[in-house]
Design an enzyme around this catalytic site. Structure first.
Site, PDB file in Angstrom:
ATOM      1  N   GLU A   9       0.833  -1.199   0.000  1.00 28.69           N
ATOM      2  CA  GLU A   9       0.000   0.000   0.000  1.00 28.69           C
ATOM      3  C   GLU A   9       0.868   1.249   0.000  1.00 28.69           C
ATOM      4  O   GLU A   9       1.860   1.334   0.721  1.00 28.69           O
ATOM      5  CB  GLU A   9      -0.940   0.003   1.212  1.00 28.69           C
ATOM      6  CG  GLU A   9      -0.255  -0.074   2.551  1.00 28.69           C
ATOM      7  CD  GLU A   9      -1.197  -0.353   3.712  1.00 28.69           C
ATOM      8  OE1 GLU A   9      -2.361  -0.724   3.469  1.00 28.69           O
ATOM      9  OE2 GLU A   9      -0.754  -0.217   4.871  1.00 28.69           O
ATOM     10  N   CYS A  10       0.529   2.193  -0.847  1.00 31.66           N
ATOM     11  CA  CYS A  10       1.151   3.514  -0.923  1.00 31.66           C
ATOM     12  C   CYS A  10       2.670   3.404  -1.054  1.00 31.66           C
ATOM     13  O   CYS A  10       3.180   3.066  -2.104  1.00 31.66           O
ATOM     14  CB  CYS A  10       0.738   4.355   0.293  1.00 31.66           C
ATOM     15  SG  CYS A  10       0.872   6.141   0.010  1.00 31.66           S
ATOM     16  N   GLY A  11       3.430   3.662   0.015  1.00 30.37           N
ATOM     17  CA  GLY A  11       4.884   3.571  -0.069  1.00 30.37           C
ATOM     18  C   GLY A  11       5.359   2.209  -0.500  1.00 30.37           C
ATOM     19  O   GLY A  11       6.362   2.076  -1.216  1.00 30.37           O
TER      20      GLY A  11
END
Length: 462
Positions: A341-343
């Site tokens: 997720e994300c990073g």
């Protein structure tokens, strides 16, 4: 001092009033007095909870009525509050600010859990005018119990006397103040407190714990927020009774058989985790931790979880650790189950471009390039509908795709008002990734669905 269980929620008229600074100082000051102190954070923030954990010595736990059901919030709060002497919740933004009017606000959470509210007021350019402000916050919504106020950025004792008068006339008890002091300032990054190697957070927290008791009446704070003051209704349940009634409702997650080896990234580049998400993963197997920055390779695993963080701040180190990048790419290419997720998504791409235009090789699992150049903030609650499963989360990032992964969307994603958003859930083999931080503690079916996707693909192979 011996008191009944105490609980309160620190809120404010707006952001930048000093909620987190005060909360961190109170957590440590109360811990130093020998109390077991449980921190909570209203809203989807995963940065403040890291600081809460360090200050209190207990895991910071999120309370969010958009990402989870009311029953789940009650159960989570009761479970952790029952194990502490003092429960301290930090609000989000202003007291009544939610995703849609009051929805998801600190006020809604305080009402739902019957937690008394202590206001922190930025008094830097204010004196007696605090009276109508406090009066309005106290009386705007019938379900809110504003019991006290602490003032921040107070110049002198005489300044505080004006503020005491304001509290008296607004019908809220003045509990003290924090003086102006740059040494107590914590730098911020984007919208939240910064996680930085340049700042000695422990030193600041210790200093706050020393300073706060000098001008804030901690004994009175605990007294007016103790269980005996929990309600004006003589027939109402005490805090302890409510805890006992709700504690057994804590959700029992179905155990996975056989147990999975679940490997989670955690280091200076990847640290944005919801505590309850990790606790949910423990129901599916044994959790182990690793560092994409420092470790040489991925340990034996059945489920790899790459959470969000600040990979852009450590892009050179992540790129330089080629053995780890190779290990993760081989794991994913060989069909290993991975969720990012994300990073974590940024790390799985081909390249990460920082805000200066420098390009760094990443793991190369996803055929995409993410960049911090010329980007803008993307922020908001998200609801994902995937194969009949609905799970909520939060999206917050400044990076964007320079080149998008070619795969089509697996799921429908909408914001808090039900409007479709461009955010997607990407899938390559058994690797799944999204910019959204999902809260699956209230929806363990999400993890089960990921596992089932792998099983289905394995069964379909000739």
């Amino acid at each position: 001092m011996s008191v009944s269980k105490s609980s309160f929620l620190i809120s404010a008229p707006s952001s930048n009033s000093g909620k987190t600074t005060l909360t961190l100082g109170l957590l440590r000051a109360l811990r130093d007095r020998g109390f077991g102190v449980q921190p909570f954070k209203c809203g989807p923030d995963y940065i403040d909870t890291i600081h809460h954990t360090n200050a209190a010595g207990r895991p910071g736990v999120n309370l969010d009525t958009f990402m989870a059901s009311e029953a789940h919030m009650r159960a989570v709060y009761a479970h952790y509050a029952s194990q502490a002497d003092v429960s301290v919740a930090e609000g989000v933004m202003g007291l009544f600010d939610g995703a849609d009017k009051m929805k998801g606000s600190s006020a809604e959470i305080a009402t739902l859990l019957d937690i008394p509210v202590v206001l922190v007021i930025n008094a830097q350019s204010m004196a007696y005018s605090a009276a109508p402000l406090i009066y309005g916050l106290k009386n705007f919504h019938a379900g809110i119990r504003v019991v006290g106020a602490i003032f921040n950025f107070v110049g002198t004792e005489s300044h505080y006397r004006f503020l005491q008068d304001a509290c008296a006339d607004a019908g809220v008890e003045a509990l003290g103040y924090l003086p102006r002091n740059e040494a107590l300032h914590i730098p911020s990054r984007h919208l939240g407190l910064r996680i930085s190697t340049e700042t000695n957070y422990e030193q600041i927290i210790r200093r706050l714990a020393e300073v706060i008791p000098q001008t804030v009446d901690l004994d009175r704070l605990l007294e007016i927020t103790s269980s005996k003051h929990s309600s004006d209704d003589a027939g109402a349940l005490s805090v302890q009774e409510k805890i006992l009634n709700i504690e057994n409702q804590t959700i029992a997650w179905p155990r996975q058989s056989p147990k999975l080896r679940i490997t989670i990234a955690r280091d200076e580049a990847f640290s944005f985790l919801y505590h309850q998400n990790v606790e949910t993963l423990r129901a599916f197997g044994d959790v182990q931790w690793f560092s994409p920055v420092h470790d040489a390779g991925l340990p034996e695993t059945d489920l790899l979880y790459l959470p969000g963080g600040y990979p852009e701040l450590f892009a050179e180190q992540l790129s330089g650790n080629q053995s780890m990048r190779d290990s993760i790419r081989q794991y994913c290419e060989n069909g290993g189950l991975a969720y990012a997720e994300c990073g974590g998504l940024m790390y799985l791409g081909r390249e990460l471009i920082d805000d200066h235009g420098n390009a760094f090789e990443m793991a190369g699992v996803l055929d995409c390039v993410t960049t911090l150049q010329y980007s803008k903030m993307t922020l908001g609650y998200r609801t994902m509908r995937w194969d009949g499963l609905e799970v909520n989360g939060h999206e917050f990032h400044y990076s964007t795709f320079r080149e998008n992964p070619p795969q089509g969307p697996l799921a429908q994603m909408t914001n808090a008002r039900g409007v479709p958003v461009p955010t997607q859930l990407f899938n390559v083999k058994n690797t799944f990734a999204s910019y959204t931080h999902f809260y699956w503690a209230d929806k363990p079916e999400f993890i089960r669905h990921l596992i089932n996707q792998t099983t289905k693909k394995a069964e379909s192979r000739p």
